[in-house]
Design an enzyme around this catalytic site. Structure first.
Site, mmCIF file in Angstrom:
data_model
loop_
_atom_site.group_PDB
_atom_site.id
_atom_site.type_symbol
_atom_site.label_atom_id
_atom_site.label_comp_id
_atom_site.label_asym_id
_atom_site.label_seq_id
_atom_site.Cartn_x
_atom_site.Cartn_y
_atom_site.Cartn_z
ATOM 1 C CG ASP A 136 6.076 3.595 0.581
ATOM 2 O OD1 ASP A 136 4.695 3.388 0.298
ATOM 3 O OD2 ASP A 136 6.256 4.455 1.694
ATOM 4 C CE LYS A 164 2.398 5.012 7.842
ATOM 5 N NZ LYS A 164 1.018 5.043 8.278
ATOM 6 C CE1 TYR A 215 -2.192 3.391 2.471
ATOM 7 C CE2 TYR A 215 -3.675 2.573 0.384
ATOM 8 C CZ TYR A 215 -3.267 3.323 1.675
ATOM 9 O OH TYR A 215 -4.345 4.365 1.897
HETATM 10 P P1 KE4 Z 1 -0.566 8.559 4.049
HETATM 11 O O1 KE4 Z 1 -1.202 9.117 2.888
HETATM 12 O O2 KE4 Z 1 -1.746 7.942 4.867
HETATM 13 O O3 KE4 Z 1 0.020 9.723 5.174
HETATM 14 O O4 KE4 Z 1 0.496 7.595 3.688
HETATM 15 C C1 KE4 Z 1 0.056 6.568 2.869
HETATM 16 C C2 KE4 Z 1 1.159 5.457 3.030
HETATM 17 C C3 KE4 Z 1 1.992 5.287 2.084
HETATM 18 N N1 KE4 Z 1 3.032 4.164 2.265
HETATM 19 C C4 KE4 Z 1 2.898 3.273 3.032
HETATM 20 C C5 KE4 Z 1 3.939 2.273 3.178
HETATM 21 C C6 KE4 Z 1 1.845 3.542 4.291
HETATM 22 O O5 KE4 Z 1 1.809 2.453 5.024
HETATM 23 C C7 KE4 Z 1 0.942 4.469 4.124
HETATM 24 C C8 KE4 Z 1 -0.189 4.590 5.047
HETATM 25 N N2 KE4 Z 1 -0.322 3.621 6.057
HETATM 26 C C9 KE4 Z 1 -1.534 3.471 6.575
HETATM 27 C C10 KE4 Z 1 -1.697 2.067 7.566
HETATM 28 N N3 KE4 Z 1 -1.116 0.932 6.862
HETATM 29 C C11 KE4 Z 1 -2.050 4.470 7.121
HETATM 30 C C12 KE4 Z 1 -3.463 4.317 7.794
HETATM 31 C C13 KE4 Z 1 -4.600 5.045 7.015
HETATM 32 O O6 KE4 Z 1 -4.878 4.785 5.831
HETATM 33 O O7 KE4 Z 1 -5.595 5.704 7.641
#
Ligand code: KE4
Length: 435
Positions: A245, A273, A150
């Site tokens: 990533d 994060k 993801y």
């Molecule tokens: P954000 O756009 O949510 O800040 O980041 C996206 C993203 C990109 N790459 C990786 C490896 C990620 O894990 C994420 C976002 N992680 C999720 C939880 N697995 C965020 C939680 C959510 O979507 O509310």
């Protein structure tokens, strides 16, 4: 024995009903919707140290940590002091401030592969921009991603996606035109042979390969050394950019992220994060010759009203300085190891087939017998039993990620007593589950 939630949470129920009237699904991100575990999302009132407190006054040991950012725990004094001071100087300028440069220098100091960096406001913006930059730099269109990984809700990457897309059964979301994904090749994580096959056929047309260097979004899946090394060899051979990533793994698995842990050198890195310390920050960075293509230095466009926001930068600076000065990694690793040993022993004693997969302070308990190495093995795990385990732990004051396809995070505010409590709760919870 009844596995359903034992604790009533009337105020969370009421808060969620109210939210659902004005916010789709009552949440601002589907990852919080409890779609993978059923029941009503818990509404949080406040957080402190290793704890979350819900609106009904229940206290939980927090293993989500805001999905990764809160590695220091909630309300760390250094982060609090820095953000309050920053707010007093003004919350947003729309003009450069030195905090942006200071955080950029800290990131570059931590990751030798990152020679320049651009801040954005989310991990999604970071990966979206990194993909655009890879295409702009190489003049090619094809992008490779891996099923189950993801990278945020970028149109071109929201195919066979993990995290809440997988949890809620929409790894390929409606609303994304074929034109956005026709240049996205989906391969299987940890499949080095398939990589070689695709690169021999199309390598010179591939702009970039993006992956989670350690997967958190299928639950925790480590990469094989063969897979990682073949990926670097093939991308270098074909002039394809290797994009790590590290939104989740950056400053989590080591101060220099997964690339420090493995000794890898990607061409581009995406972050988020932890670098925001709980505030909205994302970043993409890497080789100087590539980043110099980003506007206004170069022609690849990317912009953002709140990119480099001074309060968010202050939180990120304070967080990274604390991690650098007092690195928690050895202790987090030891605590997470102990959790794994305790949970596996408890699962075994209760007759549940389980696998505990972990790197550093990122871990997942899968209800499965065989190793989880890719999308197919992840989705074959017993999600229904995970859901019952989630609620059994909730009712014992332990807040795990609300999906089998997420990683749990240990934080620096946890003591050995907290780990003992977690293991005891898991032993009781697993014994309460029907095998
Ligand atoms: P954000 O756009 O949510 O800040 O980041 C996206 C993203 C990109 N790459 C990786 C490896 C990620 O894990 C994420 C976002 N992680 C999720 C939880 N697995 C965020 C939680 C959510 O979507 O509310």
């Amino acid at each position: 024995m009844n596995d359903l939630p034992r604790i009533d949470r009337p105020k969370s129920h009421a808060a969620h009903e109210r939210a659902k009237r004005v916010i789709p699904g009552g949440v601002n991100s589907p990852a919080r919707a409890f779609g993978g575990v059923g029941g009503t999302p818990i509404t949080i009132h406040r957080a402190e140290g290793p704890y979350l407190y819900d609106v009904d006054g229940n206290r939980y040991l927090d293993f989500i940590g805001s999905w990764g950012p809160m590695i220091l725990g909630h309300g760390h004094p250094a982060v609090l002091d820095a953000t309050i001071a920053a707010m007093k100087d003004g919350s947003s300028f729309g003009a450069p401030c030195e905090k942006e440069t200071e955080l950029a220098e800290l990131v570059i100091d931590a990751m030798p592969s990152v020679e320049m960096v651009r801040f954005v406001s989310s991990g999604t913006e970071a990966t979206m921009s990194a993909i655009r930059l890879a295409r702009g730099y190489t003049g090619r269109d094809l992008i490779v991603k891996f099923a189950g990984c993801y990278h945020g809700h970028v149109d071109s990457l929201l195919v066979a996606a993990g995290s809440s897309a997988l949890t809620l059964g929409v790894p390929n979301s409606p609303g994304i035109p074929k034109g956005c994904t026709q240049d996205t090749l989906i391969l299987q994580y940890n499949d080095a042979a398939q990589l070689a096959e695709v690169f021999s056929a199309k390598g010179d047309a591939i702009a970039g390969v993006i992956l989670e260097p350690v997967v958190g979004n299928m639950g925790l899946i480590p990469p094989s050394e063969e897979f990682r090394k073949e990926l670097r060899r093939l991308t270098a051979k074909h002039g394809t950019l290797l994009i790590y990533d590290e939104v989740m793994t950056g400053f989590r698995l080591a101060y220099g992220g997964a690339q420090e842990l493995f000794g890898d050198t990607p061409d581009l890195t995406c972050l988020g994060k932890i670098i925001g310390g709980g505030y909205p920050v994302g970043a993409y960075g890497g080789r100087r010759d590539i980043l110099q293509k980003v506007m206004p230095a170069g022609p690849v466009f990317q912009a953002g009203t709140l990119s480099g926001n001074p309060v968010a930068m202050a939180a990120g600076i304070a967080t990274l300085k604390e991690l650098k000065t007092n690195p928690p990694y050895a202790r987090l690793d030891a605590q997470s190891r102990r959790i794994g040993e305790g949970l596996l022993a408890a699962a075994r004693d209760s007759g549940h087939a389980a696998r505990f997969q972990r790197i550093g302070s990122m871990w997942t308990l899968f209800f499965a017998a065989a190793p989880i190495t890719d999308y197919a093995s992840a989705v074959a795990s017993d999600k229904a039993k995970f859901a019952r385990f989630f609620w059994a732990m909730m009712d014992r004051g332990v807040y795990l990620p609300c999906s089998q396809f997420e990683a749990a995070f240990t934080c620096g505010a946890m003591t050995d007593a907290h780990i003992d409590e977690t293991i005891a709760a898991a032993r009781d919870a697993l014994a309460s589950l029907i095998p």
